[in-house]
Design a protein around this motif. Structure first.
Motif, PDB file in Angstrom:
ATOM      1  N   LEU A   1       0.822  -1.200   0.000  1.00  0.00           N
ATOM      2  CA  LEU A   1       0.000   0.000   0.000  1.00  0.00           C
ATOM      3  C   LEU A   1       0.861   1.258   0.000  1.00  0.00           C
ATOM      4  O   LEU A   1       2.086   1.203  -0.077  1.00  0.00           O
ATOM      5  CB  LEU A   1      -0.933  -0.016   1.216  1.00  0.00           C
ATOM      6  N   THR A   2       0.225   2.394   0.116  1.00  0.00           N
ATOM      7  CA  THR A   2       0.838   3.712   0.049  1.00  0.00           C
ATOM      8  C   THR A   2       2.047   3.854   0.970  1.00  0.00           C
ATOM      9  O   THR A   2       2.080   3.297   2.062  1.00  0.00           O
ATOM     10  CB  THR A   2      -0.216   4.783   0.402  1.00  0.00           C
ATOM     11  N   GLY A   3       3.036   4.620   0.532  1.00  0.00           N
ATOM     12  CA  GLY A   3       4.201   4.876   1.362  1.00  0.00           C
ATOM     13  C   GLY A   3       5.365   5.409   0.556  1.00  0.00           C
ATOM     14  O   GLY A   3       5.471   5.172  -0.647  1.00  0.00           O
ATOM     15  N   MET A   4       6.260   6.140   1.225  1.00  0.00           N
ATOM     16  CA  MET A   4       7.415   6.715   0.574  1.00  0.00           C
ATOM     17  C   MET A   4       8.563   5.719   0.537  1.00  0.00           C
ATOM     18  O   MET A   4       8.694   4.872   1.423  1.00  0.00           O
ATOM     19  CB  MET A   4       7.876   7.972   1.303  1.00  0.00           C
ATOM     20  N   GLY A   5       9.426   5.838  -0.474  1.00  0.00           N
ATOM     21  CA  GLY A   5      10.601   4.995  -0.578  1.00  0.00           C
ATOM     22  C   GLY A   5      10.307   3.705  -1.318  1.00  0.00           C
ATOM     23  O   GLY A   5       9.460   3.660  -2.202  1.00  0.00           O
ATOM     24  N   ASP A   6      11.005   2.626  -0.946  1.00  0.00           N
ATOM     25  CA  ASP A   6      10.814   1.370  -1.670  1.00  0.00           C
ATOM     26  C   ASP A   6      10.762   0.147  -0.758  1.00  0.00           C
ATOM     27  O   ASP A   6      10.906  -0.979  -1.219  1.00  0.00           O
ATOM     28  CB  ASP A   6      11.907   1.186  -2.729  1.00  0.00           C
ATOM     29  N   ASP A   7      10.568   0.340   0.547  1.00  0.00           N
ATOM     30  CA  ASP A   7      10.458  -0.815   1.429  1.00  0.00           C
ATOM     31  C   ASP A   7       9.289  -1.684   0.992  1.00  0.00           C
ATOM     32  O   ASP A   7       8.172  -1.199   0.790  1.00  0.00           O
ATOM     33  CB  ASP A   7      10.261  -0.368   2.884  1.00  0.00           C
ATOM     34  N   GLY A   8       9.524  -2.968   0.840  1.00  0.00           N
ATOM     35  CA  GLY A   8       8.495  -3.896   0.417  1.00  0.00           C
ATOM     36  C   GLY A   8       8.559  -4.265  -1.040  1.00  0.00           C
ATOM     37  O   GLY A   8       8.045  -5.317  -1.442  1.00  0.00           O
ATOM     38  N   ALA A   9       9.191  -3.429  -1.869  1.00  0.00           N
ATOM     39  CA  ALA A   9       9.229  -3.716  -3.306  1.00  0.00           C
ATOM     40  C   ALA A   9      10.033  -4.980  -3.593  1.00  0.00           C
ATOM     41  O   ALA A   9       9.582  -5.876  -4.322  1.00  0.00           O
ATOM     42  CB  ALA A   9       9.800  -2.522  -4.063  1.00  0.00           C
ATOM     43  N   ALA A  10      11.241  -5.076  -3.024  1.00  0.00           N
ATOM     44  CA  ALA A  10      12.061  -6.263  -3.245  1.00  0.00           C
ATOM     45  C   ALA A  10      11.395  -7.505  -2.653  1.00  0.00           C
ATOM     46  O   ALA A  10      11.423  -8.584  -3.250  1.00  0.00           O
ATOM     47  CB  ALA A  10      13.445  -6.061  -2.637  1.00  0.00           C
ATOM     48  N   GLY A  11      10.790  -7.350  -1.467  1.00  0.00           N
ATOM     49  CA  GLY A  11      10.116  -8.480  -0.851  1.00  0.00           C
ATOM     50  C   GLY A  11       8.914  -8.945  -1.654  1.00  0.00           C
ATOM     51  O   GLY A  11       8.655 -10.152  -1.769  1.00  0.00           O
ATOM     52  N   LEU A  12       8.165  -7.998  -2.226  1.00  0.00           N
ATOM     53  CA  LEU A  12       7.023  -8.370  -3.052  1.00  0.00           C
ATOM     54  C   LEU A  12       7.500  -9.101  -4.301  1.00  0.00           C
ATOM     55  O   LEU A  12       6.842 -10.039  -4.769  1.00  0.00           O
ATOM     56  CB  LEU A  12       6.211  -7.131  -3.431  1.00  0.00           C
ATOM     57  N   ALA A  13       8.647  -8.674  -4.836  1.00  0.00           N
ATOM     58  CA  ALA A  13       9.212  -9.368  -5.995  1.00  0.00           C
ATOM     59  C   ALA A  13       9.568 -10.815  -5.631  1.00  0.00           C
ATOM     60  O   ALA A  13       9.378 -11.739  -6.438  1.00  0.00           O
ATOM     61  CB  ALA A  13      10.445  -8.630  -6.503  1.00  0.00           C
ATOM     62  N   GLU A  14      10.072 -11.034  -4.418  1.00  0.00           N
ATOM     63  CA  GLU A  14      10.383 -12.394  -3.981  1.00  0.00           C
ATOM     64  C   GLU A  14       9.109 -13.226  -3.832  1.00  0.00           C
ATOM     65  O   GLU A  14       9.084 -14.413  -4.190  1.00  0.00           O
ATOM     66  CB  GLU A  14      11.162 -12.361  -2.671  1.00  0.00           C
ATOM     67  N   MET A  15       8.057 -12.616  -3.307  1.00  0.00           N
ATOM     68  CA  MET A  15       6.784 -13.325  -3.213  1.00  0.00           C
ATOM     69  C   MET A  15       6.265 -13.679  -4.597  1.00  0.00           C
ATOM     70  O   MET A  15       5.784 -14.802  -4.833  1.00  0.00           O
ATOM     71  CB  MET A  15       5.760 -12.470  -2.456  1.00  0.00           C
ATOM     72  N   HIS A  16       6.351 -12.737  -5.519  1.00  0.00           N
ATOM     73  CA  HIS A  16       5.883 -12.952  -6.896  1.00  0.00           C
ATOM     74  C   HIS A  16       6.660 -14.098  -7.539  1.00  0.00           C
ATOM     75  O   HIS A  16       6.077 -14.980  -8.191  1.00  0.00           O
ATOM     76  CB  HIS A  16       6.049 -11.659  -7.681  1.00  0.00           C
ATOM     77  N   ALA A  17       7.995 -14.103  -7.347  1.00  0.00           N
ATOM     78  CA  ALA A  17       8.825 -15.161  -7.918  1.00  0.00           C
ATOM     79  C   ALA A  17       8.500 -16.521  -7.317  1.00  0.00           C
ATOM     80  O   ALA A  17       8.672 -17.558  -7.973  1.00  0.00           O
ATOM     81  CB  ALA A  17      10.304 -14.839  -7.702  1.00  0.00           C
ATOM     82  N   ALA A  18       8.021 -16.524  -6.063  1.00  0.00           N
ATOM     83  CA  ALA A  18       7.664 -17.778  -5.397  1.00  0.00           C
ATOM     84  C   ALA A  18       6.263 -18.258  -5.766  1.00  0.00           C
ATOM     85  O   ALA A  18       5.807 -19.286  -5.254  1.00  0.00           O
ATOM     86  CB  ALA A  18       7.763 -17.612  -3.889  1.00  0.00           C
ATOM     87  N   GLY A  19       5.573 -17.509  -6.629  1.00  0.00           N
ATOM     88  CA  GLY A  19       4.256 -17.932  -7.109  1.00  0.00           C
ATOM     89  C   GLY A  19       3.081 -17.287  -6.420  1.00  0.00           C
ATOM     90  O   GLY A  19       1.926 -17.626  -6.702  1.00  0.00           O
ATOM     91  N   ALA A  20       3.321 -16.361  -5.501  1.00  0.00           N
ATOM     92  CA  ALA A  20       2.222 -15.679  -4.808  1.00  0.00           C
ATOM     93  C   ALA A  20       1.558 -14.660  -5.720  1.00  0.00           C
ATOM     94  O   ALA A  20       2.196 -14.106  -6.631  1.00  0.00           O
ATOM     95  CB  ALA A  20       2.751 -14.991  -3.551  1.00  0.00           C
ATOM     96  N   TRP A  21       0.279 -14.398  -5.459  1.00  0.00           N
ATOM     97  CA  TRP A  21      -0.418 -13.302  -6.152  1.00  0.00           C
ATOM     98  C   TRP A  21      -0.097 -12.008  -5.407  1.00  0.00           C
ATOM     99  O   TRP A  21      -0.184 -11.961  -4.179  1.00  0.00           O
ATOM    100  CB  TRP A  21      -1.923 -13.534  -6.175  1.00  0.00           C
ATOM    101  N   THR A  22       0.291 -10.983  -6.155  1.00  0.00           N
ATOM    102  CA  THR A  22       0.768  -9.751  -5.528  1.00  0.00           C
ATOM    103  C   THR A  22       0.025  -8.541  -6.064  1.00  0.00           C
ATOM    104  O   THR A  22      -0.205  -8.427  -7.264  1.00  0.00           O
ATOM    105  CB  THR A  22       2.277  -9.582  -5.747  1.00  0.00           C
ATOM    106  N   ILE A  23      -0.335  -7.629  -5.152  1.00  0.00           N
ATOM    107  CA  ILE A  23      -1.131  -6.450  -5.488  1.00  0.00           C
ATOM    108  C   ILE A  23      -0.400  -5.196  -5.023  1.00  0.00           C
ATOM    109  O   ILE A  23       0.076  -5.121  -3.889  1.00  0.00           O
ATOM    110  CB  ILE A  23      -2.513  -6.498  -4.805  1.00  0.00           C
ATOM    111  N   ALA A  24      -0.318  -4.205  -5.894  1.00  0.00           N
ATOM    112  CA  ALA A  24       0.203  -2.882  -5.534  1.00  0.00           C
ATOM    113  C   ALA A  24      -0.932  -1.875  -5.632  1.00  0.00           C
ATOM    114  O   ALA A  24      -1.707  -1.882  -6.606  1.00  0.00           O
ATOM    115  CB  ALA A  24       1.344  -2.476  -6.462  1.00  0.00           C
ATOM    116  N   GLN A  25      -1.053  -1.007  -4.643  1.00  0.00           N
ATOM    117  CA  GLN A  25      -2.052   0.057  -4.704  1.00  0.00           C
ATOM    118  C   GLN A  25      -1.719   0.989  -5.862  1.00  0.00           C
ATOM    119  O   GLN A  25      -0.549   1.308  -6.112  1.00  0.00           O
ATOM    120  CB  GLN A  25      -2.081   0.828  -3.390  1.00  0.00           C
ATOM    121  N   ASP A  26      -2.731   1.454  -6.575  1.00  0.00           N
ATOM    122  CA  ASP A  26      -2.457   2.283  -7.748  1.00  0.00           C
ATOM    123  C   ASP A  26      -2.118   3.722  -7.358  1.00  0.00           C
ATOM    124  O   ASP A  26      -2.329   4.149  -6.220  1.00  0.00           O
ATOM    125  CB  ASP A  26      -3.613   2.236  -8.745  1.00  0.00           C
TER     126      ASP A  26
END
Length: 376
Positions: free
Chosen positions: A306-331
């Motif tokens: 969800l909303t927030g400054m910087g990039d915390d969570g982006a790399a972790g979400l990429a790892e989840m995505h690579a592991a087959g998880a469904w991933t959602i980013a707030q627009d």
């Protein structure tokens, strides 16, 4: 009046009755070339006089002051001349609940009064305070703030010190693509996230897998945040404790000064609270939670950034995505600050980008069971 250029330093006015705190903030703010301290005030009356001469871009506001408390002043500011406000509060139970009121009244961020007794504490305080001021400015209105929001994912050089990744808390492991662990939902948020998290959780029904949330907030404040959410949501909400077994129909909020790691425990997850350095400039870090979920749940997980400054969570979400998880980013349109979700999208970490008001229904459609339906 001359128009503000988004490249100009962000003008900050500090309002605090403590002389030592004013001096500390002055020194910390001076370390960031993107900030300009235009003055300090001992109470809201002095601040109002100063603001007639020169308006700040961001207020750094104490809540406990003589003559007029900060919450009353915040309400007046937001009704008469709305502007970005970062609230500074003491680490007490009453201070935590009052700080949540401040967020409801329009404050962009809440911080605890910092301890700067050691060089490490001073470095972390400089990062935390200066980041919060920039995030608050980006959450504001006007051309300069809009320009700042377009660059919200960029990290600035603040206090000295290495920017650390999740490796310092949780070593990387091979992706678990196709290897399913217990189902779990992981959510991360920062600036603007208290209301965004509330909107998502408030609409979720019973019958869902466990939910783990990292919201960038100070220690003690996360407990008050969890208690408030527990009164609003159909699911139960609590602050995570070390050793907790995550239960279906429950959300746990990461402790405000500990990283949250989820470890498989049979057919469930156990919460581990870990001390250690800031990761991606934060403790707790979304990257740490998301990495643990990628390792432990693989394709059984669902991740939301969800909303927030910087990039915390982006790399972790990429790892989840690579592991087959469904991933959602707030627009972008629905974000207060489109930094963390944008960084995830740019990494290709998001399966989809959705407006805030559609995220709960998407969670239910992906992982809901039986009669699970979102609240209207």
């Amino acid at each position: 009046m001359q128009a503000r250029d988004r490249r100009d330093p962000v003008r900050v006015l500090v309002i605090d009755d403590s002389a030592s705190i004013r001096i500390a903030f002055k020194k910390l703010i001076a370390e960031d070339p993107g900030l300009e301290l235009i003055g300090t005030a001992t109470d809201p009356f002095q601040a109002a006089d100063m603001m007639r001469e020169r308006l700040p871009d961001v207020l750094l506001l104490d809540l406990q002051m003589p003559r007029m408390d900060g919450l009353t002043f915040l309400k007046k500011i937001m009704s008469q001349r709305p502007m970005p406000v970062v609230v500074i509060s003491s680490l007490t139970e009453s201070g935590s609940h009052t700080s949540l009121k401040a967020l409801e009244f329009g404050a962009a961020e809440v911080l605890a009064k910092p301890s700067i007794a050691t060089p490490e504490e001073r470095r972390e305080a400089a990062i935390r305070i200066c980041d919060a001021i920039h995030a608050a400015y980006q959450s504001g209105t006007g051309a300069a703030a809009r320009g700042a929001r377009r660059n919200a994912g960029r990290l600035r050089a603040l206090a000295p010190g290495e920017r650390l990744t999740a490796d310092v808390i949780l070593p990387p492991a091979p992706a678990r693509s196709g290897v399913a662990g217990p189902p779990v939902i992981a959510i991360g948020a920062s600036t603007g996230g208290t209301e965004a998290v509330r909107e998502v959780l408030e609409r979720l029904p019973l019958g869902l897998p466990p939910i783990a949330v990292v919201q960038h907030m100070p220690e003690h404040f996360t407990r008050a945040f969890a208690e408030r959410l527990n009164t609003l949501c159909r699911i139960s909400v609590k602050e995570a404790e070390d050793g907790d077994i995550l239960l279906p129909g429950q959300a746990v909020i990461a402790h405000g000064d500990r990283h949250l790691v989820l470890r498989p425990a049979g057919k469930a997850f156990r919460a581990e609270l870990r001390n250690g350095p800031c990761v991606a400039r934060h403790r707790p870090s979304v990257d740490v939670l998301f990495r643990s979920v990628a390792q432990g749940a693989g394709p059984s997980a669902l991740g939301v950034l969800l909303t927030g400054m910087g990039d915390d969570g982006a790399a972790g979400l990429a790892e989840m995505h690579a592991a087959g998880a469904w991933t959602i980013a707030q627009d972008e349109v629905s974000c207060v600050v489109y930094g963390m979700p944008r960084a995830a999208v740019e990494l290709g970490a998001a399966s989809e980008s959705l407006p805030l008001d559609r995220i709960a229904s998407e969670i239910v459609s992906r992982v809901g069971q039986g009669d699970a339906r979102v609240a209207s």
